[in-house]
Design a protein around this motif. Structure first.
Motif, PDB file in Angstrom:
ATOM      1  N   PRO A 229      -2.135 -54.269  55.983  1.00 20.69           N
ATOM      2  CA  PRO A 229      -0.670 -54.401  55.895  1.00 20.69           C
ATOM      3  C   PRO A 229      -0.220 -54.537  54.442  1.00 20.69           C
ATOM      4  N   ASN A 230       0.843 -53.837  54.091  1.00 19.44           N
ATOM      5  CA  ASN A 230       1.397 -53.886  52.737  1.00 19.44           C
ATOM      6  C   ASN A 230       0.322 -53.569  51.691  1.00 19.44           C
ATOM      7  N   GLY A 231      -0.504 -52.578  52.003  1.00 19.94           N
ATOM      8  CA  GLY A 231      -1.610 -52.220  51.115  1.00 19.94           C
ATOM      9  C   GLY A 231      -1.161 -51.813  49.722  1.00 19.94           C
ATOM     10  N   PHE A 232      -0.044 -51.106  49.632  1.00 24.32           N
ATOM     11  CA  PHE A 232       0.449 -50.653  48.321  1.00 24.32           C
ATOM     12  C   PHE A 232       0.761 -51.846  47.426  1.00 24.32           C
ATOM     13  N   LEU A 233       1.496 -52.818  47.985  1.00 27.54           N
ATOM     14  CA  LEU A 233       1.863 -54.003  47.200  1.00 27.54           C
ATOM     15  C   LEU A 233       0.632 -54.848  46.871  1.00 27.54           C
ATOM     16  N   LEU A 234      -0.284 -54.961  47.823  1.00 26.37           N
ATOM     17  CA  LEU A 234      -1.497 -55.746  47.588  1.00 26.37           C
ATOM     18  C   LEU A 234      -2.338 -55.131  46.478  1.00 26.37           C
ATOM     19  N   ASN A 235      -2.428 -53.810  46.473  1.00 30.12           N
ATOM     20  CA  ASN A 235      -3.198 -53.115  45.438  1.00 30.12           C
ATOM     21  C   ASN A 235      -2.651 -53.424  44.051  1.00 30.12           C
ATOM     22  N   TRP A 236      -1.326 -53.340  43.900  1.00 29.08           N
ATOM     23  CA  TRP A 236      -0.726 -53.593  42.593  1.00 29.08           C
ATOM     24  C   TRP A 236      -0.783 -55.067  42.224  1.00 29.08           C
TER      25      TRP A 236
END
Length: 256
Positions: A229-236
């Protein structure tokens, strides 16, 4: 320090990432290519297996279980009065000349092909690509023609799969370099906040190693086919945090 030791250190040591700012740019670029190569392994493996297994299933199923049909004047027709749905080895084959099944009805299909009344649809990893029969208005395609096409496609897999791998790798490498460059730009803000004396080229080197941890994490999640979940935000968030910790490891310039 060789590139594989750098990879290991980048997973847990912001202090070592800070030291990598002094190395040559060529080695850092090579590291980004290596990291990208690791990150695309699950994707290309999953695609290759899906292509091979799916094509075998399609050849067998269409030959034995799909009724005779003809595609003419932009439409699929047959004597079948009900849709045919076959699910085998995580691959689905759907045949419907009645018009009862529409593209929206295929949202639950992960991998497969569908011959609908107006469209031929390929689904790979949940991504749907539709091709209208109206593009072939001057052609008449029968079941035998379609089977021959699948046989030809099977013989070309040894060429298609490597080309796909190369395209995915080049595209992913470009995305990774953009990601590192943006992260280095964010590093300029972090540099000012922490009052460290760093140039952009040094931050770029540090950023290249700071993305290691989130990249490997998401590679593992993709390998086990688990969504985050929310992988994009977690990555950054993780990338910025690792870069921030690495910048903090650099001594502040002494006041004159």
């Amino acid at each position: 320090m060789n590139i594989f030791k750098q990879f290991t250190k980048s997973l847990y040591s912001p202090k070592d990432i800070a030291l990598f700012r002094f190395q040559g740019i060529g080695k850092t670029i090579l590291y980004v290519f290596l990291l990208t190569l690791l990150s695309v392994i699950p994707t290309v493996t999953y695609f290759s297996m899906t292509m091979v297994n799916g094509l075998e299933a399609a050849q067998s199923t269409i030959n034995d279980e799909i009724p005779s049909f003809v595609i003419e004047n932009g439409s699929l027709s047959s004597e079948q009065t009900e849709p045919v749905e076959i699910h085998e080895n995580d691959f689905s084959i759907i045949f419907d000349s009645t018009g009862k099944i529409q593209q929206d009805d295929l949202k639950t299909v992960d991998n497969g092909i569908a011959l609908l009344q107006k469209d031929f649809i390929v689904v790979t990893g949940g991504t749907l690509d539709a091709y209208s029969y109206s593009m072939f208005t001057d052609l008449v395609i029968t079941k035998d023609d379609f089977i021959k096409f699948l046989d030809t496609l099977d013989s070309l897999l040894a060429i298609i799969i490597p080309i796909f791998i190369i395209v995915i790798y080049i595209f992913s490498s470009g995305i990774k370099f953009i990601e590192v460059s943006i992260l280095a730009a964010i590093g300029l803000v972090l540099r000012s906040m922490t009052q460290r004396n760093l140039q952009y080229r040094q931050l770029w080197r540090m950023a290249a190693y700071s993305v290691t941890l989130p990249t490997i994490f998401f590679t593992i999640m993709e390998a086990i086919q688990t969504g985050v979940p929310n992988g994009f935000l977690l990555n950054w968030f993780v990338s910025i945090l690792v870069l921030f910790l690495a910048i903090r490891e650099i001594p502040k310039p002494k006041n004159k």
